[in-house]
Design a protein around this motif. Structure first.
Motif, short mmCIF file in Angstrom:
data_model
loop_
_atom_site.label_atom_id
_atom_site.label_comp_id
_atom_site.label_asym_id
_atom_site.label_seq_id
_atom_site.Cartn_x
_atom_site.Cartn_y
_atom_site.Cartn_z
N LYS A 64 -5.59 -21.59 -25.66
CA LYS A 64 -4.10 -21.56 -24.85
C LYS A 64 -4.22 -21.19 -23.33
O LYS A 64 -3.67 -21.90 -22.55
N GLN A 185 13.93 -8.32 -1.01
CA GLN A 185 14.97 -9.17 -0.42
C GLN A 185 15.87 -9.84 -1.38
O GLN A 185 17.03 -10.09 -0.85
N PRO A 210 7.17 -9.62 6.61
CA PRO A 210 6.43 -8.49 5.92
C PRO A 210 4.93 -8.50 5.31
O PRO A 210 4.20 -7.58 5.58
N TYR B 13 5.94 -7.38 -20.79
CA TYR B 13 5.24 -8.04 -19.70
C TYR B 13 4.17 -8.85 -20.56
O TYR B 13 3.50 -8.61 -21.35
N GLY B 16 2.37 -13.26 -24.86
CA GLY B 16 1.59 -14.38 -25.45
C GLY B 16 0.03 -14.29 -24.72
O GLY B 16 -0.54 -15.28 -24.36
N THR B 17 -0.06 -13.38 -23.74
CA THR B 17 -1.56 -13.43 -23.31
C THR B 17 -2.35 -12.11 -23.49
O THR B 17 -1.67 -11.26 -24.30
N PRO B 18 -3.43 -12.03 -23.34
CA PRO B 18 -4.13 -10.84 -23.81
C PRO B 18 -3.65 -9.35 -22.86
O PRO B 18 -4.11 -8.30 -23.72
N PHE B 19 -2.92 -9.64 -22.16
CA PHE B 19 -2.33 -8.61 -21.24
C PHE B 19 -1.16 -8.07 -21.76
O PHE B 19 -0.41 -7.23 -20.97
N GLN B 52 15.10 -2.36 -12.40
CA GLN B 52 14.91 -3.82 -11.74
C GLN B 52 15.74 -4.57 -12.79
O GLN B 52 16.25 -5.72 -12.31
N ASN B 55 20.18 -4.65 -11.79
CA ASN B 55 20.54 -5.68 -10.85
C ASN B 55 20.17 -7.10 -11.06
O ASN B 55 20.24 -7.81 -10.33
N LEU B 57 17.00 -8.41 -11.36
CA LEU B 57 15.79 -8.72 -10.97
C LEU B 57 14.95 -9.34 -11.95
O LEU B 57 14.11 -10.17 -11.91
N ARG B 80 23.96 -13.22 -8.09
CA ARG B 80 23.88 -12.76 -6.98
C ARG B 80 25.00 -11.65 -6.67
O ARG B 80 24.68 -10.71 -5.69
N ARG B 83 24.00 -8.33 -7.57
CA ARG B 83 23.06 -7.60 -6.66
C ARG B 83 23.93 -7.09 -5.43
O ARG B 83 23.26 -6.07 -4.88
N ILE B 88 19.74 -1.85 -4.92
CA ILE B 88 18.34 -1.29 -4.94
C ILE B 88 17.45 -0.94 -3.74
O ILE B 88 17.26 -1.71 -2.89
N PHE B 90 13.75 -0.02 -2.96
CA PHE B 90 12.48 0.02 -3.71
C PHE B 90 11.66 1.20 -3.04
O PHE B 90 11.95 1.59 -1.90
N GLN B 96 9.45 -3.80 3.70
CA GLN B 96 10.32 -5.25 3.94
C GLN B 96 11.06 -5.30 4.78
O GLN B 96 11.93 -6.54 4.94
#
Lengths: 274, 288
Positions: A64, A185, A210, B13, B16-19, B52, B55, B57, B80, B83, B88, B90, B96
């Motif tokens: 996969k 942002q 940034p 997170y 479907g991956t090894p992580f 997260q 709002n 994200l 939007r 938000r 938020i 961070f 930023q």
């Protein structure tokens, strides 16, 4: 959203291919890419495909993960295939004719052939990056370039290898950073995926500035940290991990030589399927 | 009326991956009234993932977020607009900043809302005042500011949107005590004057005890406790198990209690403890 990028990523596992010497892996990858271009006819390509499939099965990484790369390049595959279908004219009657468009059997054959070839190229190069950690890769490149020392370019080789390993090491960091800045942002109402081209380019500014700023900051920090640990270039440096060739490396080389031989033989004595 | 509500919130997170990691699992809570809510938890407990979601994200793997009793991912809601309602700040927000001047950077949020110039200008001045930024700083480049000033400018950028729900992820991390106090005070003022819901993610139990009305405790991706600050901190042993602690002064108070001192419940800060101990000493003096 950016965590779907897998090209150039390393997947730790304990397979024959993972343990193989990175120098051998790099050289063999280059060799297989050349072989893929030497292959003429479907029989030769089929042998190459079989070899690649055997190889990725040996890596013990889920198939996969390889197929995921297709998502990134399907547009290129489709475009090249389409161009071939429409541009190549064969000897016999066209299969299909409508006004100025005519499609020949040869065109379709060629399109399939090239699509498979591109796909195998991607698979074989991702097999290299999936099974070789960035440090191993740069280490191997440094070794492979070491003959340049003979013509007085030793320092350049080391600097090049160091630059490459730093660049590779910072890819995930920068992806993470971009993700964070984008979230921040967006939380302030930035719109990134709508509007015309100029609007979109403008919308990238709150991310690019940034990011650029923090990259420069990181570069300074890293340089300072390296100096604190007495980094002075490659002079007199020895390696903690010595690379040794072993039986599995010779077996891999042997496999690729067989592949090369059969592809060359098939060029001289082609087997035509249809 | 419910202002902010999470129902069965789960996020995975790298499905479907090894992580593959479940970052948060089945988080439920409801905030019905304005106030200052602290979110505490060990590193990797899922605090950042949770905020997260609030709002939009991150879209939850399963579960729903309601803002003003409306599902933020339903078809009639524009993400939007959510938000602008849920702001938020961070971690390390100073990274930023991007505009030529601080003034323009603070105006970024209000401009995205689509306000007119006069209103934008008014909001920039208002937000700058809230975080103690002087007029002359407003016309400087954000990159010329000091660390603490940059942080305050970035916070002002979110305050200028006047969100009903303001979420801050460790706004005082890496600042000196004075910078920390200025920011905490701005946050408390904002909460009171705007009658807003403020969620404050913090590792400083002292700060939490001082400013929070209620506390949410995250552990291993789950919401473990949600209650009044004094109640949460009274469960010292459980917090310790999660790798958290209670403020130093509360540790002292509970040690005094073990030694037989008759101190009342609900002591959260040094000032509270001082008052209670003085009273105890005075009473003890009269009895003796």
């Amino acid at each position: 959203m950016l965590n779907n990028i897998t090209i150039g990523q390393y997947f730790p596992a304990n397979s024959v291919i993972h343990r193989a010497d990175p120098r051998v892996k790099i050289l063999l990858t280059v060799a297989v890419i050349v072989i893929l271009f030497l292959a003429s006819g479907f029989v030769a390509l089929g042998i190459c495909a079989a070899f690649c499939i055997l190889l990725i099965l040996l890596t013990k990484i889920p198939v996969k993960m390889y197929l995921k790369n297709l998502k990134a390049i399907w547009a290129v595959l489709l475009l090249t295939a389409a161009l071939n279908v429409f541009y190549i004219t064969g000897e016999g009657d066209p299969l299909f004719k409508w006004k100025f468009i005519s499609i020949y059997t040869e065109g379709i054959e060629r399109a399939v052939f090239i699509a498979v070839r591109i796909f195998l190229l991607i698979i074989i190069s991702s097999a290299l990056t999936y099974t070789t950690s960035p440090t191993e890769l740069t280490d191997a490149i440094e070794r492979l370039l070491s003959p340049l020392k003979l013509i007085g370019l030793g320092g350049a080789v080391h600097v090049f290898a160091m630059m490459m390993s730093i660049a590779l090491r910072f890819i995930p960091t920068l992806i993470e950073e971009t993700d964070k800045i984008m979230s921040a942002q967006k939380a302030r109402g930035a719109e990134m995926d709508s509007g015309n081209l100029i609007k979109r380019i403008k919308a990238m500014l709150p991310i690019m500035i940034p990011l650029l700023f923090s990259s420069v900051r990181r570069a300074y920090d890293l340089a300072e940290a390296m100096e604190c640990r007495c980094y002075n270039g490659g002079a007199g440096k020895t390696k903690m991990k010595q690379l040794h060739l072993s039986f599995r490396d010779f077996a891999l080389v042997f496999g690729v030589i067989i592949l090369l031989a059969s592809v060359i033989l098939l060029r001289i004595f082609p087997i035509v399927l249809f | 009326m419910s202002i902010l509500k999470a129902q069965g919130l789960t996020y995975v997170y790298g499905e479907g991956t090894p992580f593959r990691i479940a970052a948060i699992t089945d988080v439920n809570f409801e905030i019905n009234e304005p106030g200052l809510y602290a979110v505490i938890g060990h590193t990797g407990s899922g605090k950042s993932t949770l905020i997260q979601h609030l709002n939009g994200l991150i879209k939850p793997t399963s579960g729903t977020v309601f803002v003003d009793e409306k599902d933020i991912w339903s078809k009639n809601e524009k993400i939007r607009d959510v938000r602008f309602k849920v702001g938020i700040v961070f971690q390390y927000p100073e990274y930023q900043l991007f505009e030529e001047t601080v003034r323009k950077d603070i105006a970024f949020g209000p401009r995205n809302i689509g306000l007119d110039e006069a209103e934008i200008n008014e909001r920039v001045m208002w937000a700058a005042k809230k975080v103690n930024l002087t007029d002359e700083l407003l016309d400087k480049s954000p990159f010329e500011l000091s660390g603490g000033e940059k942080r305050r400018a970035a916070i002002a950028g979110v305050l200028a949107m006047r969100p009903r729900v303001l979420i801050l992820d460790e706004p005082t991390a890496g600042l000196d005590p004075k910078g920390r106090d200025v920011i905490l005070k701005s946050i408390c003022d904002y909460q009171k004057q705007e009658n807003a819901v403020v969620l404050l993610v913090s590792h400083s139990m002292e700060d939490v005890a001082r400013v929070a009305d209620k506390v949410l405790v995250m552990n291993g991706g789950k919401l473990q406790m949600f209650g009044k600050t004094a109640e949460v901190f009274s469960r010292h042993a459980e917090l310790c198990e999660m790798g958290l602690n209670i403020p130093k002064v509360m540790q002292i108070v509970s040690a005094l209690r073990e030694r037989g001192a008759d101190l009342p419940d609900g002591i959260l800060t040094v000032a509270d403890a001082e008052k209670a101990i003085l009273r105890l000493v005075k009473d003890g003096g009269e009895n003796a």
